[in-house]
Design a protein around this motif. Structure first.
Motif, PDB file in Angstrom:
ATOM      1  N   ARG A  64       0.833  -1.182   0.000  1.00 60.82           N
ATOM      2  CA  ARG A  64       0.000   0.000   0.000  1.00 60.82           C
ATOM      3  C   ARG A  64       0.867   1.231   0.000  1.00 60.82           C
ATOM      4  O   ARG A  64       2.012   1.179   0.430  1.00 60.82           O
ATOM      5  CB  ARG A  64      -0.816   0.034   1.289  1.00 60.82           C
ATOM      6  N   GLY A  65       0.302   2.339  -0.419  1.00 61.48           N
ATOM      7  CA  GLY A  65       1.030   3.608  -0.360  1.00 61.48           C
ATOM      8  C   GLY A  65       2.353   3.516  -1.110  1.00 61.48           C
ATOM      9  O   GLY A  65       2.418   2.980  -2.217  1.00 61.48           O
ATOM     10  N   ALA A  66       3.421   3.999  -0.484  1.00 68.81           N
ATOM     11  CA  ALA A  66       4.735   4.041  -1.130  1.00 68.81           C
ATOM     12  C   ALA A  66       5.271   2.640  -1.410  1.00 68.81           C
ATOM     13  O   ALA A  66       6.086   2.450  -2.310  1.00 68.81           O
ATOM     14  CB  ALA A  66       5.715   4.811  -0.251  1.00 68.81           C
ATOM     15  N   ALA A  67       4.795   1.654  -0.633  1.00 70.00           N
ATOM     16  CA  ALA A  67       5.306   0.283  -0.796  1.00 70.00           C
ATOM     17  C   ALA A  67       4.541  -0.499  -1.859  1.00 70.00           C
ATOM     18  O   ALA A  67       4.842  -1.654  -2.131  1.00 70.00           O
ATOM     19  CB  ALA A  67       5.225  -0.454   0.541  1.00 70.00           C
ATOM     20  N   GLN A  68       3.517   0.131  -2.464  1.00 74.23           N
ATOM     21  CA  GLN A  68       2.691  -0.576  -3.429  1.00 74.23           C
ATOM     22  C   GLN A  68       3.498  -0.902  -4.686  1.00 74.23           C
ATOM     23  O   GLN A  68       4.217  -0.042  -5.203  1.00 74.23           O
ATOM     24  CB  GLN A  68       1.486   0.287  -3.804  1.00 74.23           C
ATOM     25  N   ALA A  69       3.393  -2.158  -5.151  1.00 72.35           N
ATOM     26  CA  ALA A  69       4.201  -2.558  -6.307  1.00 72.35           C
ATOM     27  C   ALA A  69       3.528  -3.698  -7.060  1.00 72.35           C
ATOM     28  O   ALA A  69       2.744  -4.452  -6.497  1.00 72.35           O
ATOM     29  CB  ALA A  69       5.577  -3.011  -5.825  1.00 72.35           C
ATOM     30  N   ASP A 137      -0.202  -0.727   7.917  1.00 71.19           N
ATOM     31  CA  ASP A 137      -0.558   0.628   8.362  1.00 71.19           C
ATOM     32  C   ASP A 137      -2.068   0.876   8.320  1.00 71.19           C
ATOM     33  O   ASP A 137      -2.511   2.011   8.308  1.00 71.19           O
ATOM     34  CB  ASP A 137       0.157   1.654   7.475  1.00 71.19           C
TER      35      ASP A 137
END
Ligand code: OGA
Ligand code: MN
Length: 211
Positions: A64-69, A137
């Motif tokens: 999610r967020g910045a870690a979404q890939a 988170d």
């Protein structure tokens, strides 16, 4: 036509069937075969297939967020999030899930507040490695639901949902059409094994209100 069909599933008119409540509390998961009518399952399967054929599904991401890939070796399905008004079949499905939300709250006082759901299409060979559905988170996802849309799934075609309940043996659940599986999002590690044919489902999450 779908909107006029009798209320389904009949077991949700009053309360959550006790085996579903007991299974969730005692083992962290439960299942119900023939959760959706054959008619509604067929309509949802046709919609999912049409979306897959027209490019209406997108590769699913992890995190999610910045870690979404996008990591197709970890997660190989293609999805579309449902919106109210998308189709009569989806609206009927969302109505049924609203009854299930209320039944879960009555039976287990879970404080479930909303439901989010997407179609998922796994092409042959696609899988989803062992994971938890709750994000680091965001602890709102409380109960995970999967409903399968596969007609005539045969033993030997793979594609099981493999649950890893803590301290118990792994459980393989075949993705038979109309079958529903419920499990606790924060606790139940699980994975999707590759299949030899297309594997269609609706995955969803009952969420609590953010604290
Ligand atoms: C998911 C998932 C299980 C299944 O979408 O997070 O774990 O059986 N799906 O499709
Ligand atoms: Mn999952």
């Amino acid at each position: 036509m779908l909107a006029q069909s009798p209320a389904f599933p009949p077991h949700l008119n009053e309360a959550l069937p006790s085996h579903m409540a007991d299974g969730l509390v005692e083992h962290g998961w439960s299942q119900q075969n023939i959760f959706l009518s054959a008619e509604l399952t067929l309509a949802l399967a046709a919609e999912c297939r049409a979306l897959a054929a027209s490019g209406g599904l997108n590769p699913a991401s992890v995190g999610r967020g910045a870690a979404q890939a996008l990591r197709t070796e970890i997660r190989g399905d293609r999805i579309l999030w449902l919106k109210a008004g998308q189709s009569p079949a989806c609206d009927r499905y969302l109505q049924i899930m609203e009854s299930l939300r209320i039944a879960l709250n009555h039976a287990l006082y879970l404080g479930l507040d909303e439901y989010e759901s997407h179609f998922a299409f796994y092409a042959p060979g696609a899988s989803y490695q062992t994971h938890l559905d709750r994000f680091r988170d965001d602890d709102c996802r409380t109960v995970s639901v999967v409903i399968y849309l596969n007609h005539n799934w045969l033993p030997g075609q793979g594609g099981a949902l493999r649950l890893h309940p803590q301290g118990e043996c792994a459980q393989d659940i075949a993705p038979l059409g109309s079958r529903m599986v419920l499990f606790l999002s924060a606790e139940m590690r699980h994975e999707v094994l590759p299949a030899t044919r297309d594997r269609l489902s609706l995955a969803g999450w009952f969420r609590r209100r953010p604290a």
